[in-house]
Write an enzyme that holds these catalytic residues in place. Structure first.
Site, mmCIF file in Angstrom:
data_model
loop_
_atom_site.group_PDB
_atom_site.id
_atom_site.type_symbol
_atom_site.label_atom_id
_atom_site.label_comp_id
_atom_site.label_asym_id
_atom_site.label_seq_id
_atom_site.Cartn_x
_atom_site.Cartn_y
_atom_site.Cartn_z
ATOM 1 N N ASP A 277 0.831 -1.200 0.000
ATOM 2 C CA ASP A 277 0.000 0.000 0.000
ATOM 3 C C ASP A 277 0.871 1.257 0.000
ATOM 4 O OD1 ASP A 277 -2.177 -1.564 -0.013
ATOM 5 O OD2 ASP A 277 -3.076 -0.765 1.839
ATOM 6 N N ALA A 278 1.979 1.182 0.750
ATOM 7 C CA ALA A 278 2.845 2.372 0.846
ATOM 8 C C ALA A 278 3.451 2.702 -0.517
ATOM 9 C CB ALA A 278 3.939 2.133 1.864
ATOM 10 N N GLU A 279 3.863 1.656 -1.236
ATOM 11 C CA GLU A 279 4.444 1.889 -2.568
ATOM 12 C C GLU A 279 3.378 2.453 -3.515
ATOM 13 O OE1 GLU A 279 7.879 -1.482 -3.077
ATOM 14 O OE2 GLU A 279 5.843 -2.155 -2.724
ATOM 15 N N ASP B 234 0.761 4.183 -2.618
ATOM 16 C CA ASP B 234 0.489 5.563 -2.227
ATOM 17 C C ASP B 234 1.553 6.513 -2.760
ATOM 18 O OD1 ASP B 234 -1.741 4.738 -0.995
ATOM 19 O OD2 ASP B 234 -0.899 4.742 1.038
ATOM 20 N N SER C 244 -38.677 -4.643 5.283
ATOM 21 C CA SER C 244 -38.345 -4.258 6.649
ATOM 22 C C SER C 244 -39.306 -4.979 7.584
ATOM 23 C CB SER C 244 -38.428 -2.749 6.815
ATOM 24 O OG SER C 244 -39.710 -2.326 6.459
ATOM 25 N N LEU C 245 -39.110 -4.820 8.875
ATOM 26 C CA LEU C 245 -39.887 -5.600 9.836
ATOM 27 C C LEU C 245 -40.793 -4.716 10.672
ATOM 28 C CD1 LEU C 245 -37.116 -8.014 11.190
ATOM 29 C CD2 LEU C 245 -38.877 -8.523 9.501
ATOM 30 N N GLU D 69 -32.983 -14.451 16.761
ATOM 31 C CA GLU D 69 -31.617 -13.991 16.464
ATOM 32 C C GLU D 69 -31.400 -12.612 17.066
ATOM 33 O OE1 GLU D 69 -31.487 -13.909 12.178
ATOM 34 O OE2 GLU D 69 -32.368 -15.914 12.102
ATOM 35 N N LYS E 186 -30.685 -8.808 16.884
ATOM 36 C CA LYS E 186 -30.880 -7.836 15.799
ATOM 37 C C LYS E 186 -29.630 -6.968 15.749
ATOM 38 C CE LYS E 186 -34.188 -4.491 13.978
ATOM 39 N NZ LYS E 186 -33.210 -3.466 13.656
ATOM 40 N N ASP F 42 -27.003 -4.196 14.899
ATOM 41 C CA ASP F 42 -27.183 -2.785 14.579
ATOM 42 C C ASP F 42 -26.117 -2.350 13.567
ATOM 43 O OD1 ASP F 42 -28.307 -0.342 14.600
ATOM 44 O OD2 ASP F 42 -27.589 0.252 16.583
ATOM 45 N N ARG G 280 -28.983 -2.392 0.879
ATOM 46 C CA ARG G 280 -30.424 -2.588 0.817
ATOM 47 C C ARG G 280 -31.088 -1.529 -0.074
ATOM 48 N NH1 ARG G 280 -34.828 -0.677 3.537
ATOM 49 N NH2 ARG G 280 -36.535 -2.157 3.851
ATOM 50 N N GLU H 273 -26.224 -8.654 7.815
ATOM 51 C CA GLU H 273 -25.891 -7.332 8.338
ATOM 52 C C GLU H 273 -24.378 -7.135 8.365
ATOM 53 O OE1 GLU H 273 -28.646 -5.718 9.027
ATOM 54 O OE2 GLU H 273 -28.274 -4.206 10.582
ATOM 55 N N TYR I 145 -28.405 -13.494 7.840
ATOM 56 C CA TYR I 145 -29.657 -13.787 8.539
ATOM 57 C C TYR I 145 -30.810 -14.252 7.649
ATOM 58 C CZ TYR I 145 -30.595 -8.800 7.495
ATOM 59 O OH TYR I 145 -30.750 -7.605 6.889
ATOM 60 N N LYS J 295 -37.600 -4.652 19.597
ATOM 61 C CA LYS J 295 -36.601 -3.616 19.900
ATOM 62 C C LYS J 295 -36.394 -3.475 21.401
ATOM 63 C CE LYS J 295 -35.524 -0.813 16.778
ATOM 64 N NZ LYS J 295 -36.036 -0.180 15.616
ATOM 65 N N CYS K 81 -3.954 25.771 26.888
ATOM 66 C CA CYS K 81 -4.019 24.352 27.252
ATOM 67 C C CYS K 81 -4.101 24.202 28.775
ATOM 68 C CB CYS K 81 -2.786 23.626 26.724
ATOM 69 S SG CYS K 81 -2.634 21.956 27.364
ATOM 70 N N CYS L 21 -0.631 22.612 30.134
ATOM 71 C CA CYS L 21 0.710 23.203 30.097
ATOM 72 C C CYS L 21 0.712 24.695 29.834
ATOM 73 C CB CYS L 21 1.575 22.494 29.057
ATOM 74 S SG CYS L 21 1.164 22.913 27.364
ATOM 75 N N CYS M 104 -3.456 21.698 21.555
ATOM 76 C CA CYS M 104 -2.375 22.345 22.277
ATOM 77 C C CYS M 104 -1.128 22.099 21.447
ATOM 78 C CB CYS M 104 -2.226 21.680 23.641
ATOM 79 S SG CYS M 104 -0.598 21.961 24.339
ATOM 80 N N CYS N 24 3.981 19.523 26.593
ATOM 81 C CA CYS N 24 2.715 19.359 27.308
ATOM 82 C C CYS N 24 2.703 17.983 27.983
ATOM 83 C CB CYS N 24 1.567 19.468 26.313
ATOM 84 S SG CYS N 24 -0.037 19.208 27.062
HETATM 85 S S1 IVH Z 1 -34.494 -10.367 9.119
HETATM 86 C C1 IVH Z 1 -37.701 -9.842 5.968
HETATM 87 N N1 IVH Z 1 -32.655 -10.705 10.975
HETATM 88 O O1 IVH Z 1 -33.055 -5.187 10.946
HETATM 89 C C2 IVH Z 1 -36.675 -10.129 7.000
HETATM 90 N N2 IVH Z 1 -32.985 -8.524 10.141
HETATM 91 O O2 IVH Z 1 -36.147 -4.141 9.684
HETATM 92 C C3 IVH Z 1 -35.502 -9.273 6.886
HETATM 93 N N3 IVH Z 1 -31.443 -6.852 11.073
HETATM 94 O O3 IVH Z 1 -32.876 -3.668 8.032
HETATM 95 C C4 IVH Z 1 -34.792 -8.978 8.106
HETATM 96 N N4 IVH Z 1 -30.341 -8.221 12.386
HETATM 97 O O4 IVH Z 1 -30.921 -5.133 8.327
HETATM 98 C C5 IVH Z 1 -33.278 -9.817 10.175
HETATM 99 N N5 IVH Z 1 -31.036 -11.179 12.565
HETATM 100 C C6 IVH Z 1 -31.657 -10.296 11.774
HETATM 101 C C7 IVH Z 1 -31.285 -8.937 11.767
HETATM 102 C C8 IVH Z 1 -31.989 -8.083 10.916
HETATM 103 C C9 IVH Z 1 -30.451 -6.973 11.961
HETATM 104 C C10 IVH Z 1 -31.836 -5.583 10.441
HETATM 105 C C11 IVH Z 1 -32.036 -5.691 8.957
HETATM 106 C C12 IVH Z 1 -33.248 -4.846 8.640
HETATM 107 C C13 IVH Z 1 -33.814 -4.531 9.968
HETATM 108 C C14 IVH Z 1 -35.243 -5.049 10.060
#
Ligand code: IVH
Length: 681
Positions: free
Chosen positions: A43-45, A47, A92-93, A127, A129, A131, A150, A187, A239, A327, A421, A424, A439, A444
């Site tokens: 990477d250095a070369e 760069d 989405s859920l 599972e 969830k 983040d 997504r 995820e 997932y 949640k 500062c 110091c 500073c 310092c």
């Molecule tokens: S299942 C239709 N499983 O949570 C089923 N989602 O609104 C699709 N997420 O944006 C989702 N962990 O990115 C599922 N174990 C998991 C998850 C998961 C995180 C996120 C997913 C989605 C949001 C659900």
């Protein structure tokens, strides 16, 4: 003059050839790196080649080309990734926020829909969830082909190059007999420790840190330059499947098990349960475990385990009926901000820290919160005495989310931006494009360990044996307070160390003695001036020749040196105008440190001479002129001052010419300038 003209044209031709060469080389290495994953250079070369191209393009704007590899970095607008459209949308859920709601929104609904009796049980997969952010990976015959975000569910962005940098993801699946086509959904996330590391780096670089690991993961994945993504240790958990051709799975449990066997990461904390009771228990258990996980989760997801049942249930208004996101409550609280303290980091960044009236957030007492930087304090209008909302994320230091201004009674106090500062007493500066205040004191206490280590390092004063352990002991025994103190150390001082022999102590003293005869560029580099690396230190040494000249130079003079922009110029100028720093430098010199000027320009007849150019030069470009002067040891500066030695005036010279005449500065025409250069061979 003929000769110079030729040289000038020649320069351009040489540059043109090199730009072409570099473009081809960089494209070649990019291909090897991104497409074949078989880089041939470090990477250095890479760069270095990249920087050379940037420099040439800056020096010769006519050689610039929109398709140049240099155009792949930078802040391109959104929409820069190409789109990937999918047949099966990523949904989405629906959310639940308590055990009650999990039952109501999932189990009761499902039983109604399927006509099941209340005492009949449905099996679920539970599972964590994660983040982070959702992505879909397409494997064809076991080979990773495409990866997309997504997006709006149907169309996402093609982030294949970046996804390839995720270390725990197989580019080729393990085993044999892979499906013809397999979409894997999951995820992308960042561990809390990696998030903290990235943020610490950002703070040290004067940049605004990411608010949470999710933003950091998203910011890292959506980098146009996947080399940056590669430096961010992203991870992935699968997932759900998308399209599957050439395989069949009866349930989520079977799918995840098989995915795991193929080498796709699946979360080991998943749990199949026989009834909704198990799913509710899992939700509360995970809420407890949440604090001890190495990554952020914001809830659990409960899914009907059988794919057959999932298909029967189908979806309604963009979320499936067979799953629910459970949640966790947000980890926020309101409290009073009692004070704002200043904390000085290892490299001088001054971070405001909020002292809070202690408050409990999901079982943890919080009494401090980071305010990141002063821009944040100002933009959120945070005052001492305010009621604030704070949020805790994992074991990340809590942050102040916002001020509840409706609770103000007028007694709140604005805390001004620091000028001095707290550690110091040195000046605090905000350097050009940074959000951080720093500073700039060379001694310092908060920075001294780093500055001594840097001072002694190989590219700097190269004091053999003076590594971190030795420096730490010197500081612990209060034997040094500044880098200058190193040169008044005695053998007895070293002998006070644990495990220090006579020989080792003598070696250290000898190394210190040797380092006194250093070159000026190393000495400048050793001072640890912000933004001054080895190369800039070399340019400074060549252009100014002595520490005295550096102390006297103006910002404009610094800025007129090749490779030094206004940010760096300001940083150097401020450093040399800090009395604490000047005292340390003068003590270093007193104690026998004797930086010598780089040999090349010593004795050059233009050494230390300052040139200013004005008007239209007919016979050579400004860059060529600058090079001619610098090659002979002179400096080119942009504005006239008493320190200017020559003004080279082209056609239509204006106010600079008048000013030079007023100050009695020698004015040269182009021909005279060339003769002067000839004389100074
Ligand atoms: S299942 C239709 N499983 O949570 C089923 N989602 O609104 C699709 N997420 O944006 C989702 N962990 O990115 C599922 N174990 C998991 C998850 C998961 C995180 C996120 C997913 C989605 C949001 C659900």
């Amino acid at each position: 003059m003929q000769l110079s003209l030729l040289e000038n044209r020649n320069d351009h031709a040489v540059a043109e050839k090199r730009v072409k060469e570099l473009t081809e080389l960089l494209n070649h290495h990019n291909r090897l790196y991104y497409q074949h994953e078989a880089p041939e250079i470090s990477d250095a070369e890479y760069d270095e080649l990249f920087r050379e191209l940037i420099r040439l393009e800056e020096l010769h704007p006519s050689l610039f080309n929109a398709a140049s590899p240099t155009q792949r970095v930078g802040s391109a607008p959104d929409g820069r990734f190409s789109g990937v459209t999918r047949q099966i949308p990523m949904l989405s859920l629906d959310n639940a926020t308590s055990g009650e709601e999990i039952r109501a929104k999932l189990d009761n609904r499902i039983k109604r829909e399927l006509g099941l009796a209340e005492n009949e049980q449905v099996a679920y997969m539970c599972e964590p969830k994660m983040d982070g952010l959702a992505v879909e990976l397409t494997y064809e015959n076991g080979i990773l082909r495409v990866a997309s975000t997504r997006g709006d569910g149907i169309t996402g962005e093609d982030v294949t190059k970046n996804i390839r940098t995720i270390r725990n993801l197989p580019l080729r699946l393990n085993g044999e007999n892979h499906p013809l086509l397999l979409d894997v959904r999951g995820e992308v996330y960042l561990s809390i420790s990696s998030f903290q590391k990235i943020n610490a780096e950002k703070e040290e670089n004067g940049e605004t840190p990411f608010a949470n690991p999710r933003n950091a993961a998203a910011g890292s994945l959506r980098q146009l330059d996947s080399r940056i993504t590669a430096r961010r240790p992203l991870s992935f958990y699968c997932y759900a499947p998308g399209r599957i051709e050439g395989a069949d799975f009866p349930s989520q449990e079977d799918f995840l098990k098989k995915a795991g066997e193929w080498g796709i990461p699946v979360n080991p904390l998943r749990r199949r349960v026989d009834s909704i009771d198990g799913a509710v228990d899992y939700y509360y258990e995970m809420q407890q475990q949440r604090e001890s996980l190495p990554y952020e989760i914001d809830g659990t997801v409960v899914k009907v385990d059988s794919f057959q049942l999932q298909r029967e249930l189908g979806e309604k208004s963009r979320s499936p009926l067979w799953a629910v996101a459970c949640k966790f409550p947000p980890r926020q609280a309101e409290t009073r901000l009692e004070n704002i303290l200043l904390s000085v980091g290892r490299t001088g960044v001054i971070t405001p820290v909020a002292v809070l009236k202690p408050v409990d957030i999901s079982g943890v007492t919080v009494s401090k919160a980071t305010l990141h930087n002063w821009d944040e304090v100002i933009s959120k209008d945070i005052r001492v005495g305010d009621t604030v909302v704070i949020e805790r994320a994992g074991d990340v230091i809590p942050a102040v989310v916002r001020v509840l201004t409706e609770h103000r009674d007028g007694s709140e106090m604005i805390v001004p931006v620091p000028k001095i500062c707290p550690e110091c007493g040195s000046a605090v500066v905000q350097i050009a494009d940074e959000v951080a205040y720093r500073c700039i004191g060379i001694s310092c206490p908060s920075q001294i360990l780093e500055s001594v280590k840097h001072f002694a390092s190989r590219g700097a004063m190269d004091i053999e044996g003076l590594g971190e352990r030795v420096v730490e002991q010197l500081l612990n025994l209060s034997l040094i307070h500044t880098v200058a103190d190193l040169y008044s150390l005695t053998k007895e001082d070293f002998m006070r160390f644990e495990r220090m022999g006579d020989k080792l102590a003598s070696n250290l003293l000898a190394a210190l003695e040797r380092s006194k005869r250093c070159t000026l560029d190393r000495f400048i580099f050793a001072l640890g001036i912000r933004h001054v690396g080895e190369r800039t230190a070399k340019s400074l040494a060549q252009a100014f020749g002595s520490i005295d000249n550096l102390e006297r130079a103006t910002i404009e003079e610094f800025a007129s040196i090749r490779d030094i922009g206004s940010t760096v110029a300001t940083s150097i100028f401020t450093f040399f105008h800090n009395p604490v720093n000047l005292a340390v430098i003068s003590r270093l010199l007193q104690l026998g440190v004797k930086p010598s000027v780089v040999a090349k320009t010593v004795g050059g007849r233009l050494s230390g001479k300052n040139f200013v150019f004005t008007g239209t030069l007919m016979h050579f470009g400004r860059d060529a002129a600058r090079k001619m002067v610098e090659d002979k040891g002179g400096n080119v500066v942009s504005s006239i001052s008493r320190k200017t030695d020559y003004l080279v005036a082209g056609e239509e010279s204006g106010s600079k010419l008048d000013k030079a005449r007023d100050l009695g500065i020698t004015v040269l025409g182009e021909e005279e300038f060339l003769s002067l250069l000839e004389e100074t061979h």
